[in-house]
Design an enzyme around this catalytic site. Structure first.
Site, PDB file in Angstrom:
ATOM      1  N   ASN A  72      -8.602 -11.602  -3.410  1.00 49.22           N
ATOM      2  CA  ASN A  72      -7.999 -11.182  -2.309  1.00 49.22           C
ATOM      3  C   ASN A  72      -8.792 -11.500  -0.722  1.00 49.22           C
ATOM      4  O   ASN A  72      -8.003 -11.308   0.287  1.00 49.22           O
ATOM      5  CB  ASN A  72      -7.428  -9.711  -2.318  1.00 49.22           C
ATOM      6  N   HIS A 111       5.599  -6.248  -3.023  1.00 53.66           N
ATOM      7  CA  HIS A 111       5.220  -6.425  -1.411  1.00 53.66           C
ATOM      8  C   HIS A 111       4.266  -7.445  -1.199  1.00 53.66           C
ATOM      9  O   HIS A 111       4.374  -7.833   0.102  1.00 53.66           O
ATOM     10  CB  HIS A 111       5.023  -5.183  -0.862  1.00 53.66           C
ATOM     11  N   THR A 126      11.339  10.628 -12.998  1.00 50.10           N
ATOM     12  CA  THR A 126      12.523   9.902 -12.696  1.00 50.10           C
ATOM     13  C   THR A 126      12.350   8.392 -12.264  1.00 50.10           C
ATOM     14  O   THR A 126      11.775   8.203 -11.440  1.00 50.10           O
ATOM     15  CB  THR A 126      13.645  10.605 -11.795  1.00 50.10           C
ATOM     16  N   SER A 141       2.477  -7.085  -7.789  1.00 50.03           N
ATOM     17  CA  SER A 141       3.175  -6.236  -6.655  1.00 50.03           C
ATOM     18  C   SER A 141       4.259  -6.890  -6.104  1.00 50.03           C
ATOM     19  O   SER A 141       4.246  -8.073  -5.868  1.00 50.03           O
ATOM     20  CB  SER A 141       2.237  -6.039  -5.702  1.00 50.03           C
ATOM     21  N   GLN A 181      -2.424 -11.788  -6.067  1.00 46.33           N
ATOM     22  CA  GLN A 181      -2.486 -12.873  -5.207  1.00 46.33           C
ATOM     23  C   GLN A 181      -2.123 -14.293  -5.607  1.00 46.33           C
ATOM     24  O   GLN A 181      -2.219 -14.985  -5.049  1.00 46.33           O
ATOM     25  CB  GLN A 181      -3.956 -12.720  -4.398  1.00 46.33           C
ATOM     26  N   CYS A 195      -7.214  -2.348   1.941  1.00 47.96           N
ATOM     27  CA  CYS A 195      -7.755  -1.303   1.051  1.00 47.96           C
ATOM     28  C   CYS A 195      -8.970  -0.783   1.560  1.00 47.96           C
ATOM     29  O   CYS A 195      -9.216   0.360   1.204  1.00 47.96           O
ATOM     30  CB  CYS A 195      -7.361  -1.494  -0.313  1.00 47.96           C
ATOM     31  N   ALA A 204       0.440  -2.670  -7.556  1.00 37.41           N
ATOM     32  CA  ALA A 204      -0.419  -3.149  -8.419  1.00 37.41           C
ATOM     33  C   ALA A 204      -1.512  -2.006  -8.629  1.00 37.41           C
ATOM     34  O   ALA A 204      -2.330  -2.127  -9.359  1.00 37.41           O
ATOM     35  CB  ALA A 204      -0.874  -4.349  -7.505  1.00 37.41           C
TER      36      ALA A 204
END
Length: 379
Positions: free
Chosen positions: A150, A200, A236, A198, A180, A323, A69
């Site tokens: 969040n 995860h 890649t 995101s 979220q 974060c 994200a």
């Protein structure tokens, strides 16, 4: 273990894990290679893109795979700002955004000369729609905000924001951080130009994300040097990770309504119990919020001390957005809501999952009461 930090990250779904390990072993070729193994690897990734688009009700070419994200947010905000700066250099966001949005806007302002307005929220965390309408100008090019906060859980009225933009300046692009909301609330991308997701946060792989980019929206790439992801993300392709996004999303969307009702009941139960504990103030409002997040303060206690004391019982909670967990300042979100500094400094965030059990909740509440009594004696 009692895990109550699902906003920060989620345990990896074992179906996703098993398939991922298989992909790593069997489909390791570069997806841009022209021989058969490369073509098969590319086909798997493109199938994931197609299925992801179907579930989000958009076009496959509107799905850009990213590392998560934060990259999606940065790509959307900066890429949009650079692309449309010939129209103007004015951006609007809110004062309570995730750091990846907030800091992207700060960088555009301080380094690249853009003008940024931060829309306020009231004591209930409600987004000031009137202020937004007043701030939109002829040279405004982007409005960027989150769907669900969040830290406290407020839900912002994305459709109303879209309607205001259409009324004031239809050329303005709308980017929404939907991290979220995915897998918890209904997602409607017809109102937005850009959206960030995101994996995860929905029991998927870390380092895996998606940026939705409406076909009519253009971006300046932030990572140059390759043809990957419509030349927006050179390098890649992380094919195994990208291939897993569709399965991760499908599993996360299963039983969405049922899970929402279950988590809502857990949230209300915890609220009722916390209301009975002295010195606890609940910071999350009661209306227009996600039931998956609950923020409260143990007034007069250091939240880090409570966090580590609960950890001794294998009970895991958070003090603020992960974060920003290493900063000692007061949560920006709580500060902007006008919450008293003494209360804001004592904030703890817990977050729920459909996997959270009533027994875990009762254990958490028992340990919290014990910890508060112990700490109080030591003060």
């Amino acid at each position: 273990m009692i895990y109550l930090d699902y906003v920060s990250t989620t345990p990896l779904n074992q179906e996703v894990n098993h398939m991922y390990q298989s992909l790593l072993n069997d489909y390791f070729a570069n997806a841009d290679s022209l021989y058969s193994l490369g073509l098969k690897t590319s086909a798997l990734m493109e199938k994931s893109r197609e299925l992801t688009a179907q579930m989000l009700k958009v076009l496959p070419e509107e799905i850009i795979f990213t590392s998560g994200a934060s990259e999606s947010n940065s790509t959307a905000i900066k890429g949009c700002a650079f692309q449309y700066q010939n129209r103007g250099k004015h951006i609007i966001t809110t004062a309570v955004e995730h750091s990846s949005v907030y800091q992207s806007c700060i960088q555009l302002r301080d380094v690249f000369g853009f003008e940024v307005d931060f829309i306020s929220v009231n004591q209930n965390g409600e987004f000031n729609l009137k202020e937004l309408e007043e701030k939109i100008r002829d040279d405004t090019i982007l409005v960027t905000l989150m769907y669900v906060n969040n830290e406290v859980g407020m839900i912002f009225p994305i459709q109303k924001v879209y309607q205001i933009i259409q009324k004031k300046n239809p050329k303005v692009k709308l980017h929404v951080d939907m991290v979220q909301a995915l897998g918890k609330l209904p997602i409607d991308l017809s109102y937005v130009d850009l959206a960030s997701f995101s994996a995860h946060k929905i029991y998927g792989l870390k380092g895996s994300g998606v940026l939705y980019k409406k076909a009519s929206t253009s971006l300046v790439p932030l990572i140059n040097g390759g043809q990957q992801e419509q030349q927006l993300r050179g390098g890649t392709s992380n094919t195994a990770t990208h291939t897993m996004f569709a399965k991760t999303l499908r599993l996360a969307l299963e039983n969405l309504d049922q899970n929402y009702r279950y988590v809502t009941s857990l949230n209300q139960y915890v609220r009722n119990q916390l209301d009975q504990i002295p010195d606890i103030v609940i910071n999350t409002p009661t209306q227009n919020v996600s039931p998956y997040i609950l923020n409260f303060s143990c007034v007069g206690y250091k939240p880090e001390v409570i966090l580590h004391a609960l950890e001794m019982h294998e009970c895991y909670v958070s003090t603020k957005s992960t974060c920003a967990s290493h900063k000692n300042d007061v949560s920006r979100t709580l500060q902007m809501m006008g919450i008293d500094e003494k209360i804001a400094k004592s904030a703890i965030r817990i977050s729920f999952s459909h996997q959270t059990t009533q027994e875990e909740i009762d254990e958490f509440l028992f340990y919290l009461k014990q910890v508060l009594k112990t700490i109080k004696k030591q003060r």
